[in-house]
Design a protein around this motif. Structure first.
Motif, PDB file in Angstrom:
ATOM      1  N   ASN A   1       0.826  -1.208   0.000  1.00 16.13           N
ATOM      2  CA  ASN A   1       0.000   0.000   0.000  1.00 16.13           C
ATOM      3  C   ASN A   1       0.859   1.256   0.000  1.00 16.13           C
ATOM      4  O   ASN A   1       0.538   2.241  -0.668  1.00 16.13           O
ATOM      5  CB  ASN A   1      -0.933   0.010   1.215  1.00 16.13           C
ATOM      6  CG  ASN A   1      -2.040  -1.019   1.099  1.00 16.13           C
ATOM      7  OD1 ASN A   1      -2.412  -1.407  -0.006  1.00 16.13           O
ATOM      8  ND2 ASN A   1      -2.560  -1.467   2.228  1.00 16.13           N
ATOM      9  N   PHE A   2       1.944   1.208   0.755  1.00 18.29           N
ATOM     10  CA  PHE A   2       2.849   2.368   0.796  1.00 18.29           C
ATOM     11  C   PHE A   2       3.450   2.631  -0.580  1.00 18.29           C
ATOM     12  O   PHE A   2       3.534   3.773  -1.030  1.00 18.29           O
ATOM     13  CB  PHE A   2       3.959   2.119   1.814  1.00 18.29           C
ATOM     14  CG  PHE A   2       4.974   3.245   1.884  1.00 18.29           C
ATOM     15  CD1 PHE A   2       4.664   4.431   2.530  1.00 18.29           C
ATOM     16  CD2 PHE A   2       6.219   3.109   1.304  1.00 18.29           C
ATOM     17  CE1 PHE A   2       5.583   5.469   2.595  1.00 18.29           C
ATOM     18  CE2 PHE A   2       7.147   4.139   1.357  1.00 18.29           C
ATOM     19  CZ  PHE A   2       6.832   5.321   2.016  1.00 18.29           C
ATOM     20  N   MET A   3       3.853   1.568  -1.267  1.00 19.05           N
ATOM     21  CA  MET A   3       4.425   1.717  -2.610  1.00 19.05           C
ATOM     22  C   MET A   3       3.420   2.320  -3.571  1.00 19.05           C
ATOM     23  O   MET A   3       3.749   3.177  -4.394  1.00 19.05           O
ATOM     24  CB  MET A   3       4.886   0.362  -3.150  1.00 19.05           C
ATOM     25  CG  MET A   3       6.193  -0.146  -2.571  1.00 19.05           C
ATOM     26  SD  MET A   3       6.503  -1.816  -3.164  1.00 19.05           S
ATOM     27  CE  MET A   3       6.354  -1.580  -4.927  1.00 19.05           C
TER      28      MET A   3
ATOM     29  N   GLU B   1      11.765   1.616  -8.549  1.00 23.21           N
ATOM     30  CA  GLU B   1      11.006   1.705  -7.305  1.00 23.21           C
ATOM     31  C   GLU B   1      11.915   1.812  -6.081  1.00 23.21           C
ATOM     32  O   GLU B   1      11.785   2.731  -5.267  1.00 23.21           O
ATOM     33  CB  GLU B   1      10.103   0.475  -7.160  1.00 23.21           C
ATOM     34  CG  GLU B   1       9.037   0.370  -8.226  1.00 23.21           C
ATOM     35  CD  GLU B   1       8.265  -0.934  -8.133  1.00 23.21           C
ATOM     36  OE1 GLU B   1       8.614  -1.762  -7.267  1.00 23.21           O
ATOM     37  OE2 GLU B   1       7.331  -1.124  -8.918  1.00 23.21           O
ATOM     38  N   LEU B   2      12.830   0.858  -5.964  1.00 24.39           N
ATOM     39  CA  LEU B   2      13.629   0.790  -4.745  1.00 24.39           C
ATOM     40  C   LEU B   2      14.666   1.902  -4.636  1.00 24.39           C
ATOM     41  O   LEU B   2      15.020   2.311  -3.531  1.00 24.39           O
ATOM     42  CB  LEU B   2      14.302  -0.577  -4.625  1.00 24.39           C
ATOM     43  CG  LEU B   2      13.383  -1.682  -4.098  1.00 24.39           C
ATOM     44  CD1 LEU B   2      14.068  -3.034  -4.149  1.00 24.39           C
ATOM     45  CD2 LEU B   2      12.928  -1.381  -2.674  1.00 24.39           C
ATOM     46  N   MET B   3      15.142   2.428  -5.766  1.00 22.04           N
ATOM     47  CA  MET B   3      16.090   3.536  -5.690  1.00 22.04           C
ATOM     48  C   MET B   3      15.448   4.772  -5.066  1.00 22.04           C
ATOM     49  O   MET B   3      16.131   5.631  -4.529  1.00 22.04           O
ATOM     50  CB  MET B   3      16.638   3.877  -7.081  1.00 22.04           C
ATOM     51  CG  MET B   3      17.703   2.899  -7.559  1.00 22.04           C
ATOM     52  SD  MET B   3      19.180   2.836  -6.485  1.00 22.04           S
ATOM     53  CE  MET B   3      19.875   4.459  -6.792  1.00 22.04           C
ATOM     54  N   ILE B   4      14.131   4.853  -5.131  1.00 15.62           N
ATOM     55  CA  ILE B   4      13.411   5.930  -4.453  1.00 15.62           C
ATOM     56  C   ILE B   4      13.044   5.524  -3.030  1.00 15.62           C
ATOM     57  O   ILE B   4      13.268   6.265  -2.075  1.00 15.62           O
ATOM     58  CB  ILE B   4      12.150   6.313  -5.246  1.00 15.62           C
ATOM     59  CG1 ILE B   4      12.558   6.982  -6.568  1.00 15.62           C
ATOM     60  CG2 ILE B   4      11.257   7.260  -4.435  1.00 15.62           C
ATOM     61  CD1 ILE B   4      11.405   7.293  -7.481  1.00 15.62           C
ATOM     62  N   LEU B   5      12.520   4.321  -2.882  1.00 14.39           N
ATOM     63  CA  LEU B   5      12.036   3.894  -1.567  1.00 14.39           C
ATOM     64  C   LEU B   5      13.146   3.767  -0.523  1.00 14.39           C
ATOM     65  O   LEU B   5      12.877   3.863   0.677  1.00 14.39           O
ATOM     66  CB  LEU B   5      11.304   2.559  -1.694  1.00 14.39           C
ATOM     67  CG  LEU B   5       9.977   2.598  -2.459  1.00 14.39           C
ATOM     68  CD1 LEU B   5       9.448   1.197  -2.672  1.00 14.39           C
ATOM     69  CD2 LEU B   5       8.949   3.442  -1.727  1.00 14.39           C
ATOM     70  N   ILE B   6      14.394   3.546  -0.942  1.00 20.11           N
ATOM     71  CA  ILE B   6      15.485   3.387   0.030  1.00 20.11           C
ATOM     72  C   ILE B   6      16.134   4.709   0.412  1.00 20.11           C
ATOM     73  O   ILE B   6      17.047   4.734   1.230  1.00 20.11           O
ATOM     74  CB  ILE B   6      16.580   2.437  -0.507  1.00 20.11           C
ATOM     75  CG1 ILE B   6      17.282   3.028  -1.737  1.00 20.11           C
ATOM     76  CG2 ILE B   6      16.018   1.055  -0.794  1.00 20.11           C
ATOM     77  CD1 ILE B   6      18.494   2.257  -2.209  1.00 20.11           C
TER      78      ILE B   6
END
Length: 353
Positions: A5-7, A314-319
């Motif tokens: 949901n956060f993503m 996705e993960l380059m932003i989320l991290i």
């Protein structure tokens, strides 16, 4: 909140779309700098003038829609926490400079593909993103938005010089065209170091993924024009596209050679990174970016299956620090962020199973 949901809330919808040459090109961006003719430029910090700009945009554009860009929302910097402002920078929706402008704001479309920064270095800095290599399409759409704004704004413009801006390097077209590329094979083969000076000599600049003042991490580079005066916008974009197509060709050739000459070593490097991302309990940002780059390369080469092609995006932003703290819903120390980063990566990879 669950990670899934956060993503869904955190990742801009356009980031999930496929684009041309998206095995190497993550995104294309067009930014246009403009100023009001009748107002003092923002660099002089005249508060009453800056208020007039944001008031005008709130009255004329807040809640409006234009073509496919729906429900523009005006967000004031003064109303955001430092973590939320940082997260907007990490999503490339605002610049690091706007974060420090208390009288600044951003007018953002619902899908976050179009954002218009107010009272940064210039009164207006509109930017538009497309997935993959779509500079010409992005320029065409940016012109439409520019015309939409110009219906109600008298721009500062000179017949000889073009659009007038606070910084001389933006005078003329006011255009910054940039492309975010993933070039792991050129880095591994050490050819990227030789190519950067060549790109610079052609009037373009190579930076990190967050532009000016940032270093390349995760083998990701932002390439943009330096010259805005003396060339038409279409010519600048065509020249940049030519450079990017050359880099794409060079990267694909480098990947082919790595497979032919060092297949076992490359496969080991990719799977080691995949294992570390799946099982590590502590991971700092630079290592995470490097490991994610290796996994994305493995996906592109068909070595890793059943993992989303967009995982690097996705993960380059989320991290990033802002998003880690948004997810945790609290301020974190550096060591706490390293633990949270590894947890978030593991959870994201679990969603692929």
């Amino acid at each position: 909140m669950s990670l899934e949901n956060f993503m869904n809330d955190a990742i801009s919808p356009w980031m999930r779309e496929e684009g041309p040459n998206n095995d190497i090109v993550l995104s294309s961006r067009i930014r246009l700098a403009r100023n009001f003719n009748q107002h003092i430029f923002p660099t002089l910090k005249k508060e009453e003038e800056l208020i007039k700009i944001t008031d005008f945009f709130h009255e004329e554009y807040h809640g409006s829609s234009f073509q496919t860009y729906k429900n523009f929302d005006l967000i004031y910097m003064r109303d955001l926490s430092e973590i939320k402002k940082r997260a907007l920078v990490e999503k490339h929706l605002i610049s690091p400079n706007l974060v420090n402008e208390n009288m600044g704001a951003v007018l953002m479309s619902e899908n976050e593909q179009a954002s218009i920064m107010l009272n940064e270095e210039d009164h207006i800095r509109m930017q538009l993103y497309f997935p993959g290599l779509q500079l010409s399409k992005a320029l065409e759409e940016a012109f439409y938005i520019d015309d939409w704004i110009e219906e109600k704004v008298d721009y500062a413009y000179d017949e000889k010089m073009g659009y007038l801006t606070s910084c001389p390097t933006n005078v003329g077209t006011g255009l910054r065209a940039s492309v975010l590329v993933h070039l792991p094979a050129l880095v591994i083969t050490k050819r990227m170091k030789r190519m950067i000076p060549v790109v610079n000599q052609l009037g373009f600049v190579v930076r990190g993924m967050y532009g000016e003042g940032t270093e390349a991490v995760g083998n990701m580079f932002q390439i943009s024009n330096q010259i805005t005066l003396g060339k038409a916008e279409e010519e600048i974009v065509a020249d940049l596209e030519s450079i990017i197509m050359n880099l794409i060709e060079q990267e694909r050739e480098a990947r082919k050679r790595l497979i032919e000459r060092s297949s076992s070593m490359l496969e080991d490097q990719i799977y080691r990174s995949f294992g570390l991302l799946q099982y590590s309990r502590i991971m700092e940002s630079n290592e995470a970016a490097k490991r994610l780059s290796n996994v994305r390369l493995g996906i592109d080469l068909g070595m890793i299956e059943h993992v989303s092609h967009n995982i690097l995006n996705e993960l380059m932003i989320l991290i990033q620090p802002g998003f880690l703290q948004l997810y945790a819903e609290e301020t974190l120390t550096s060591s706490e962020r390293d633990k949270m980063r590894s947890t978030l990566i593991r959870e994201r990879l679990m969603l692929e199973k």
